[in-house]
Write a protein that holds these residues in place. Sequence first.
Motif, short mmCIF file in Angstrom:
data_model
loop_
_atom_site.label_atom_id
_atom_site.label_comp_id
_atom_site.label_asym_id
_atom_site.label_seq_id
_atom_site.Cartn_x
_atom_site.Cartn_y
_atom_site.Cartn_z
N ILE A 30 0.84 -1.20 0.00
CA ILE A 30 0.00 0.00 0.00
C ILE A 30 0.87 1.24 0.00
CG2 ILE A 30 -1.68 1.30 1.41
CD1 ILE A 30 -2.44 -1.57 2.57
N LYS A 31 0.55 2.18 -0.90
CA LYS A 31 1.22 3.48 -0.87
C LYS A 31 0.47 4.33 0.15
CE LYS A 31 2.81 7.31 -3.75
NZ LYS A 31 4.01 7.47 -2.92
N VAL A 32 1.17 4.82 1.16
CA VAL A 32 0.52 5.54 2.26
C VAL A 32 0.21 6.98 1.82
CG1 VAL A 32 0.73 6.30 4.66
CG2 VAL A 32 1.78 4.13 3.94
N ARG A 33 -1.06 7.35 1.93
CA ARG A 33 -1.49 8.72 1.62
C ARG A 33 -1.59 9.57 2.87
NH1 ARG A 33 -0.64 9.02 -3.76
NH2 ARG A 33 -1.51 7.19 -4.78
N ALA A 34 -2.00 8.95 3.97
CA ALA A 34 -2.15 9.68 5.24
C ALA A 34 -2.05 8.67 6.36
CB ALA A 34 -3.50 10.39 5.30
N CYS A 35 -1.50 9.11 7.50
CA CYS A 35 -1.43 8.22 8.66
C CYS A 35 -1.65 9.05 9.92
CB CYS A 35 -0.09 7.49 8.72
SG CYS A 35 0.00 6.33 10.11
N GLY A 36 -2.68 8.71 10.67
CA GLY A 36 -2.97 9.43 11.90
C GLY A 36 -1.92 9.15 12.96
N HIS A 60 -0.77 3.46 12.97
CA HIS A 60 -1.80 2.43 12.75
C HIS A 60 -3.15 3.06 12.40
CE1 HIS A 60 -1.83 3.40 17.10
NE2 HIS A 60 -3.14 3.40 16.92
N GLU A 61 -3.12 4.24 11.80
CA GLU A 61 -4.35 4.84 11.25
C GLU A 61 -4.01 5.20 9.82
OE1 GLU A 61 -6.70 7.17 14.54
OE2 GLU A 61 -4.68 7.99 14.46
N ILE A 62 -3.87 4.16 8.99
CA ILE A 62 -3.25 4.31 7.67
C ILE A 62 -4.32 4.36 6.58
CG2 ILE A 62 -1.63 3.30 6.02
CD1 ILE A 62 -0.48 1.68 8.47
N VAL A 63 -4.23 5.38 5.75
CA VAL A 63 -5.07 5.45 4.55
C VAL A 63 -4.12 5.40 3.36
CG1 VAL A 63 -6.67 6.87 3.20
CG2 VAL A 63 -6.82 6.84 5.70
N GLY A 64 -4.36 4.47 2.45
CA GLY A 64 -3.45 4.36 1.32
C GLY A 64 -4.12 3.72 0.12
N THR A 65 -3.31 3.56 -0.91
CA THR A 65 -3.78 2.99 -2.16
C THR A 65 -3.03 1.69 -2.43
OG1 THR A 65 -3.94 5.27 -2.94
CG2 THR A 65 -4.19 3.55 -4.58
N THR A 77 -8.38 -4.52 -5.45
CA THR A 77 -7.58 -4.47 -6.67
C THR A 77 -6.64 -3.28 -6.62
OG1 THR A 77 -9.38 -3.24 -7.69
CG2 THR A 77 -9.31 -5.60 -8.13
N ALA A 78 -5.65 -3.28 -7.48
CA ALA A 78 -4.69 -2.17 -7.52
C ALA A 78 -5.45 -0.87 -7.72
CB ALA A 78 -3.68 -2.39 -8.64
N GLY A 79 -5.06 0.16 -6.96
CA GLY A 79 -5.73 1.45 -7.06
C GLY A 79 -6.81 1.65 -6.01
#
Length: 330
Positions: A30-36, A60-65, A77-79
């Motif tokens: 996962i590419k991390v976009r934001a992490c709390g 451990h509050e990870i938002v990603g793609t 799926t990817a994306g």
Amino acid sequence: MKAMQLTAPRKPLALADLPVPRPGRGELLIKVRACGVCRTDLHVVDGELTGGKLPIVPGHEIVGTVVENGVGAARYTAGARVGVPWLGYTCGKCVYCASGRENLCDAARFTGYQIDGGYAEYVVADERYCFALPEAYDDAGAAPLLCAGLIGYRSLVMAGVGERLGIYGFGAAAHIVAQVARYQGRRVFAFTRPGDVAAQRFAGELGASWTGDSTMAPPEALDAAIIFAPAGPLVAAALRAVAKGGVVVCAGIHMSDIPAFPYDILWGERAIRSVANLTRRDGEEFLALAPKVPVRTTTETFALGEANEALARLREGRVTGAAVLLPGAG
Ligand SMILES: [Zn+2]
Ligand SMILES: [Zn+2]
């Protein structure tokens, strides 16, 4: 990849250049976009929680793609945008897993504690513990839902259905729980550190009926109280604030010692309990509920390299809402 890594407790995180991890069977890269930034991260960094892996990448509050699926990983799926929470692995076999209490699993592993987390440009996660995220939230706004929101929600459920809810410590979790509690028709009584007028004002903006500091008695007895601040003396304060039959929920993973207190403040079927971790069911319930409330998250964002600054501000109580790292932002 760039990552902020803890090599030893009570040392600042170090900016490290690490290999991008490879997804194993059933895992996602996962590419991390934001992490709390969660108070639990602070307990790990400050050496109050031991038993994790070192060095460790917290978060451990990870938002990603999703960028790559390991062998057999087929849920996303990817994306796809996914969330990675604190619960990173459970055994599926122990008495707790077998009885719907995987949050208490004897062999659980946790993100940012035993598994490298999201203070990095990439992370690997077991897809079974990842969540799809509601579209109404942007990346930074969704990050605090993943621990402050989930564990706050579990704490609120444990507090029962009483109408008068006390909240001690008005940070990331409280600012979300207060909105859910109001949506459920409860009244919120917010207790902050003495003199923290900014936090009291913030609680008022989020619909608290009463705000004050933790040394004060509320204007009426409460049905339940949730303690988010890691301060043991608040347990006695909260017991004094709840009515007969009231419950005091300790929501943090670490708390300073609870001083002795007279039995009569517990008498009358008052109860004290802790809340530990989350189940995937908590996550699914809360992530479906949040956009209905709708919970609005207030965040202060930091670049990945500013993680130590974000942690210092959290330690000093100088964050309004939730602190969030943006690893894509340089
Ligand atoms: Zn288990
Ligand atoms: Zn957390």
